[in-house]
Motif scaffolding. Structure first.
Motif, PDB file in Angstrom:
ATOM      1  N   GLY A   1       0.830  -1.201   0.000  1.00 59.72           N
ATOM      2  CA  GLY A   1       0.000   0.000   0.000  1.00 59.72           C
ATOM      3  C   GLY A   1       0.861   1.246   0.000  1.00 59.72           C
ATOM      4  O   GLY A   1       0.651   2.192  -0.779  1.00 59.72           O
ATOM      5  N   LYS A   2       1.874   1.224   0.848  1.00 58.62           N
ATOM      6  CA  LYS A   2       2.754   2.378   0.949  1.00 58.62           C
ATOM      7  C   LYS A   2       3.489   2.628  -0.370  1.00 58.62           C
ATOM      8  O   LYS A   2       3.632   3.750  -0.843  1.00 58.62           O
ATOM      9  CB  LYS A   2       3.819   2.132   2.050  1.00 58.62           C
ATOM     10  N   ILE A   3       3.960   1.500  -0.948  1.00 59.25           N
ATOM     11  CA  ILE A   3       4.725   1.604  -2.202  1.00 59.25           C
ATOM     12  C   ILE A   3       3.850   2.182  -3.309  1.00 59.25           C
ATOM     13  O   ILE A   3       4.219   3.153  -3.977  1.00 59.25           O
ATOM     14  CB  ILE A   3       5.278   0.215  -2.610  1.00 59.25           C
ATOM     15  N   ILE A   4       2.668   1.584  -3.468  1.00 57.77           N
ATOM     16  CA  ILE A   4       1.788   2.038  -4.551  1.00 57.77           C
ATOM     17  C   ILE A   4       1.370   3.488  -4.327  1.00 57.77           C
ATOM     18  O   ILE A   4       1.401   4.310  -5.248  1.00 57.77           O
ATOM     19  CB  ILE A   4       0.558   1.112  -4.651  1.00 57.77           C
ATOM     20  N   GLY A   5       1.092   3.798  -3.089  1.00 56.45           N
ATOM     21  CA  GLY A   5       0.692   5.163  -2.759  1.00 56.45           C
ATOM     22  C   GLY A   5       1.758   6.162  -3.144  1.00 56.45           C
ATOM     23  O   GLY A   5       1.493   7.191  -3.781  1.00 56.45           O
ATOM     24  N   SER A   6       2.994   5.837  -2.808  1.00 52.22           N
ATOM     25  CA  SER A   6       4.062   6.788  -3.099  1.00 52.22           C
ATOM     26  C   SER A   6       4.283   6.906  -4.606  1.00 52.22           C
ATOM     27  O   SER A   6       4.569   7.984  -5.114  1.00 52.22           O
ATOM     28  CB  SER A   6       5.351   6.375  -2.390  1.00 52.22           C
ATOM     29  N   LEU A   7       4.160   5.783  -5.335  1.00 52.22           N
ATOM     30  CA  LEU A   7       4.344   5.842  -6.794  1.00 52.22           C
ATOM     31  C   LEU A   7       3.252   6.694  -7.430  1.00 52.22           C
ATOM     32  O   LEU A   7       3.506   7.437  -8.384  1.00 52.22           O
ATOM     33  CB  LEU A   7       4.329   4.423  -7.391  1.00 52.22           C
ATOM     34  N   GLU A   8       2.054   6.587  -6.892  1.00 55.15           N
ATOM     35  CA  GLU A   8       0.947   7.395  -7.432  1.00 55.15           C
ATOM     36  C   GLU A   8       1.182   8.867  -7.141  1.00 55.15           C
ATOM     37  O   GLU A   8       1.048   9.720  -8.012  1.00 55.15           O
ATOM     38  CB  GLU A   8      -0.390   6.957  -6.799  1.00 55.15           C
ATOM     39  N   GLU A   9       1.595   9.093  -5.911  1.00 50.92           N
ATOM     40  CA  GLU A   9       1.704  10.485  -5.475  1.00 50.92           C
ATOM     41  C   GLU A   9       2.918  11.181  -6.101  1.00 50.92           C
ATOM     42  O   GLU A   9       2.823  12.273  -6.652  1.00 50.92           O
ATOM     43  CB  GLU A   9       1.834  10.505  -3.943  1.00 50.92           C
ATOM     44  N   LYS A  10       4.083  10.507  -6.031  1.00 47.10           N
ATOM     45  CA  LYS A  10       5.325  11.189  -6.423  1.00 47.10           C
ATOM     46  C   LYS A  10       5.617  11.103  -7.926  1.00 47.10           C
ATOM     47  O   LYS A  10       6.265  11.962  -8.481  1.00 47.10           O
ATOM     48  CB  LYS A  10       6.521  10.603  -5.655  1.00 47.10           C
TER      49      LYS A  10
END
Lengths: 780, 335
Positions: free
Chosen positions: A764-773
């Motif tokens: 979740g953290k990984i996907i979230g950061s890829l989406e955001e950044k």
């Protein structure tokens, strides 16, 4: 230098076979590098005498002679016109053999039988003169074998720079005498009587450069032809006869090792001065070169002009010629460094300069004059001689050395009796006096005063005569710090590894041409040679890969081959450093019965090789960045970094920079500096995880300008220590702006089994950061 | 559902199975945690006590039989996956290319190993040198004919390409305290035109040992080990006096001709001996110039051309081959 054995034998009787003599010379430091026997091919040629000459009955240009070998008379047809009755000549009888496989047979010439042949020098193979029959002096006994008088062996010795005393026949005779323990004959000399005063005086201005200048004036001399003996001997030294006076000067040079110079006294204006040239002064040396001199050139000048480059070459304006009546002979010593300077500056190779720059015995000059006068007297006539003029401003005491027996033992590891030591030194011409305490006082002879100055030089003399081979072996105990050169070891580890990976190691020249390097777009510092052999190799190479490209070109003849090369070499790009370069060319695999059309390689083949190589040497954290280089294809090249430090590049070579049109597939290269890749220290063990590894895939869509390295860095950062691997599994082009990427992540903990909840949290953290950044979005 | 029809259904399912992947599904359908057979065990409690034991046994039998069948099928699928064909082992392999280290580096390594085992340290030096280290400190006076034997490449800034590896001797003597034993390998350059036995770039290995009371006997012992290891135990060698500015006494080392055994042939020019290196006792001037007291220390040095060693050992008759980098040539030397 080359020596004539016959010449040597004038001064010493040699009663051992030549091969043995050569071995002794070689084993005492004068290496005989080769030898040739002069008359090996000649058989059955004798000294003959012409008794009668008649016209050939059937040919105007031929003669018909009676020739005797002392016992019988033979009828011989001869074409040469220089023969007379009573001439002594070389006579080849029926059955004789001459050089070039010529066999003398009974033959009929224009209807008349000829029982042999009268020979020219050329037919006998030791001269070029074929204009006439070789007419001999009366000293040759009719009937004797020709070889008895004329056979000779020319042998070449590598005279090392420390032994100028050996650069003459007399010098070598002295050495042979010491080696064989035999006496030698001295060259005959003429004692000089003052019958005419020299109109020419000598003044030495450059005293450092001319330590001694002796001379003599000879009046009423007749120049002429040299005897066949002198002609023969200078010919063995590679010189042609140039008239008696010049020939005698040359003969003397090779005989006793001292270069004299003969001036035509009538061409000298006033007196002689030995001085340095003034800048811009001119002269024409006897090689017909006009030379503009500098103030470093030592010259011999008269009151009006320069008459010689001292010790190097005379000038045409004072040369002796066939009309020379009065002679002024220079017998001087010039200091080596000045001669060398001038010789090098003008590129003159003369036998005189060769000897002066190595050092000539300063005591030889009066002797040299007496010897030359003797030779002149033997060969021509003159009316008067002056005294020997002699200025010797550079007179020096001869070296005196104290030799300690214990030091002989220390260096040579032999316990030689004091008597043995003194015997060896005396045989070589040293004067020896025993002192107390096993010390020896040694006076060095003048002809060795250039190279024997120290105790260690005497120890060498003893060693070479005693024989280093007679020294016992002593295995040394090797002491001192044991230092390991890890960089050297690394290079060999790399070589072994890469050869196992199918790479060939090349060794190419480190010199390369500047134009080629600049054409490749090199902009860095250049180290260029001031005296290159040719323009193809005029700078120290700043890269290795251009050399690998040339190796590739040279190996294209091997069709259907994959070529993988590497080389480790020093380069210079502002500083000297060591680099490694790789080249990859060909297909993914070799053509075989399973795969007739293997895929071409791409840049990731080489990147894979590099990564495996980096892993082997413990460099797992190197960074690749997309970068452009002038010789690499855009979008297929990059830089390699260790942290901030630039190590080198990887890429596909732009086709226009490939050195051959026959290169039809892409060529991939990489080049890196080597030293930062060295990992020091010993690897310590990290425990292996006992817990299961869990795989998860992510598929997301990104804009094309987002680099894989950015995505991976973000995943790595958010994946925590429990993320062990990230592998790019798929790249799918969605449209011209976006790619869909699939990564496979492997999670594993060192301390526990990761449960679904923990993994889902990290994902979740990984996907979230890829989406955001990076504005990625999950692919449905 | 009764046990028999469940069993028969299972057999039918197995018979109709297509993919290996279906096997676990069928397995769990019958004997998994919620499988049909497993479910029957739950029904046992609802049966009269006297029937339970009997029926329980039957279910067990069926379950075990099915287990066996599933395992059989699993094994069958696993073996099928091997897809073993009849192959002619003499057919060509899929080619894998092996590479090579360069012949000179193989030679370097062999030589290095000899000296390493004796306790020598390897030290490399720069190829771009200054005149002091390349000549002056090695007792080549300025404007001395000895420099003629080593015609050098100069750079515009007066530095030069080293003409031998001996400058490393000086660099070590300047910075280390004796005793030490060093070998120094590397490229050197002289202005020679290329031919069968010359090249303007060549490789040298220098060796030197500095301690107290070192003499010719020590040098000889070390060379003996070298010759035996590199050329063979039965190869003889000799020390022939020579001249080098940086050693006194100086010598060249010959080995007994390895081609004719000393009888005389073309290679040894009928002498029975082949020159392989230069050597000598380090000249006291060299010690003084690099800051070591020649009264206290002495040492020996030797140097050899690596190409020459390789050419002699491996029968290479032309030096140009070594720098030609023809893969067919390089391939012959497996190192």
């Amino acid at each position: 230098m080359e020596y004539s054995l016959k010449w040597i034998q004038k001064y010493i009787d040699i009663d051992i076979p030549e091969r043995e003599l050569f071995e002794k010379l070689s084993m005492s430091g004068s290496e005989v590098e080769g030898y040739k026997e002069l008359l090996t091919e000649i058989e059955n040629v004798c000294i003959g005498k012409i008794l009668k000459i008649e016209k050939h009955p059937n040919a105007d240009k031929l003669q018909y002679c009676d020739v005797t070998d002392g016992k019988e008379t033979f009828k011989v047809v001869c074409g040469a016109q220089n023969i007379h009755e009573k001439d002594i000549i070389p006579f080849a009888k029926i059955g004789a053999k001459l050089p070039g496989g010529v066999k003398i047979k009974k033959s009929k010439i224009r209807g008349v039988e000829s029982q042999g042949m009268l020979c020219s020098q050329k037919e006998l193979g030791f001269g070029e003169d074929h204009t006439g029959i070789f007419i001999l002096d009366a000293q040759y006994k009719v009937g004797e074998n020709f070889k008895k008088y004329f056979d000779d062996m020319i042998f070449e010795i590598e005279i090392t720079p420390n032994r100028p005393d050996l650069l003459s026949h007399i010098g070598l005779v002295r050495e042979i005498g010491a080696l064989l323990g035999k006496g030698t004959r001295k060259p005959a000399v003429e004692e000089i009587r003052n019958t005419v005063d020299s109109p020419i005086k000598v003044k030495i201005e450059a005293k450092d450069a001319c330590p001694r200048y002796s001379a003599i004036y000879i009046s009423g001399i007749t120049n002429g032809e040299s005897t066949e003996e002198i002609t023969y001997f200078i010919k063995t030294m590679g010189l042609n006869s140039k008239g008696l006076l010049v020939d005698i000067s040359n003969f003397n040079l090779f005989d006793i090792g001292h270069p004299t110079h003969f001036f035509d006294a009538d061409k000298i204006d006033g007196n002689i001065t030995v001085r340095f040239a003034k800048k811009g002064e001119k002269c024409t040396t006897i090689d017909k070169e006009n030379r503009v001199l500098s103030n470093k050139d030592l010259v011999i000048a008269d009151d009006k002009k320069i008459i010689a480059l001292a010790g190097v070459m005379g000038c045409m304006n004072s040369e002796v010629d066939k009309n020379t009546k009065n002679l002024f002979i220079e017998s001087a010593i010039f200091a080596p460094s000045y001669i060398r300077e001038t010789k090098k500056h003008y590129g003159i190779m003369s036998d005189a300069a060769y000897r002066f720059e190595r050092g000539v015995d300063p005591e030889i000059t009066p002797f040299s004059i007496k010897r030359v006068v003797y030779l002149l007297k033997q060969n021509t006539t003159f009316s008067g001689t002056s005294n020997i003029l002699d200025s010797y401003p550079g007179r020096r005491d001869l070296p005196i050395i104290t030799l300690k027996k214990e030091n002989v033992e220390k260096i040579l590891n032999i316990d030689l009796a004091l008597d043995k030591i003194t015997d060896i030194l005396r045989s070589l011409g040293y004067k020896v006096e025993k002192l107390i305490n096993n010390d020896i006082k040694v006076l060095v002879p003048s002809f060795r005063s250039y190279d024997t100055l120290r105790e260690i030089d005497l120890i060498e003399e003893i060693g070479r005569i005693y024989g280093f081979n007679n020294v016992p072996e002593i295995r040394p105990y090797i002491r001192g710090k044991v230092r390991t050169n890890v960089f050297w070891d690394l290079k060999f580890k790399i070589r072994k590894y890469l050869s196992g990976r199918g790479f060939y190691e090349t060794m190419t020249f480190s010199l390369i041409d500047e134009t080629y390097i600049k054409n490749l777009g090199y902009k860095g510092k250049i180290k260029s040679l001031s005296n290159p052999l040719n323009i193809e190799q005029n700078i120290f190479s700043p890269w290795i890969f251009p050399r690998l490209l040339r190796v590739l070109k040279g190996n294209l003849k091997y069709k259907n081959k994959n070529i993988r090369l590497f080389e480790i070499s020093h380069i210079y790009d502002g500083e000297e450093k060591e680099a490694i370069s790789f080249l990859l060319y060909g297909n993914q695999e070799l053509i075989n019965w399973r795969n007739k059309e293997p895929n071409e390689m791409d840049i990731f083949n080489l990147k894979g090789e590099l990564n495996a190589f980096f892993d082997l040497i413990g460099q797992n954290d190197l960074i690749y960045k997309n970068e452009e280089l002038p010789f690499l294809v855009k979008g297929n090249s990059g830089g390699i970094y260790k942290g901030e430090e630039y190590l080198g590049f990887i890429g596909m070579v732009s086709p226009e920079f490939l050195p051959s049109k026959r290169i039809e597939k892409p060529v991939f290269i990489a080049e890196l500096v080597l030293e930062p890749l060295l990992k020091k220290g010993i690897v310590k063990y990290t425990p292996i995880s006992q817990y299961p590894a869990i795989e998860r895939d992510i598929s997301m869509i990104f804009k094309k300008d987002i680099q894989i390295s950015e995505i991976k860095a973000l995943i790595e950062k958010n994946g925590t220590v429990n993320l062990r691997e990230i592998n790019l599994m798929d790249v799918y082009e969605m449209n011209d702006k976006e790619d869909a990427l699939m990564f496979r992540l492997i999670f594993q903990s060192q301390s526990k089994t990761l449960n679904d909840k923990a993994i889902e949290y990290l994902m979740g953290k990984i996907i979230g950061s890829l989406e955001e950044k990076l504005s990625g979005r999950l692919r449905k | 559902m009764d046990l028999n029809s469940i069993y028969n259904d299972a057999l039918d399912d197995l018979k109709n199975i297509k993919n290996k992947g279906d096997l676990p599904l069928i397995k769990s359908k019958y004997i998994g945690r919620k499988g049909k057979v497993t479910e029957l065990f739950k029904e046992l409690t609802s049966l009269p006590k006297e029937e339970r034991k009997d029926f329980g046994q039957k279910i067990n039998e069926v379950q075990n039989k099915l287990k066996e069948l599933f395992e059989e099928h699993e094994e069958k699928f696993r073996l099928n996956a091997f897809n073993i064909k009849l192959n002619d082992i003499t057919r060509d392999a899929y080619p894998i290319e092996s590479g090579r280290t360069h012949i000179l580096n193989q030679t370097y390594e062999d030589i290095y190993n000899v000296f390493k085992s004796m306790g020598f340290t390897v030290v490399e030096g720069p190829e771009i040198e200054d005149e002091f280290h390349n000549f002056e400190a090695l007792n080549f006076p300025k404007s001395h004919p000895a420099r003629d034997t080593q015609d050098s490449f100069f750079f515009d800034d007066k530095s030069l390409l080293r003409t031998h590896t001996s400058p490393v001797q000086i660099r070590i003597m300047e910075s280390w305290e004796p005793p030490f034993a060093v070998i120094s390998p590397g490229k050197c350059y002289r202005r020679d035109t290329i031919d069968a036995s010359h090249s303007f770039m060549f490789n040298q290995i220098e060796g030197f040992l500095v301690d107290e009371d070192i003499g010719v006997g020590h040098l000889k012992a070390i060379l003996d080990i070298f010759v035996q290891k590199i050329f063979g135990e039965d190869v003889k060698f000799r020390l022939r006096p020579h001249f080098f500015p940086f050693t006194e006494p100086s010598m060249e080392i010959d080995i007994g001709c390895i081609f004719c055994g000393g009888k005389g042939c073309n290679v040894c020019k009928n002498t029975g001996w082949i020159e392989i290196m230069g050597a000598g006792i380090i000249d006291p001037n060299v010690f003084t110039l690099s800051g070591i007291d020649p009264e206290k220390h002495s040492g020996f040095a030797f140097g050899m051309g690596v190409e020459r060693i390789a050419m002699l050992r491996q029968n290479i008759n032309d030096m140009r081959l070594i720098y030609g980098n023809d893969l067919e040539f390089l391939k012959q030397f497996r190192g």
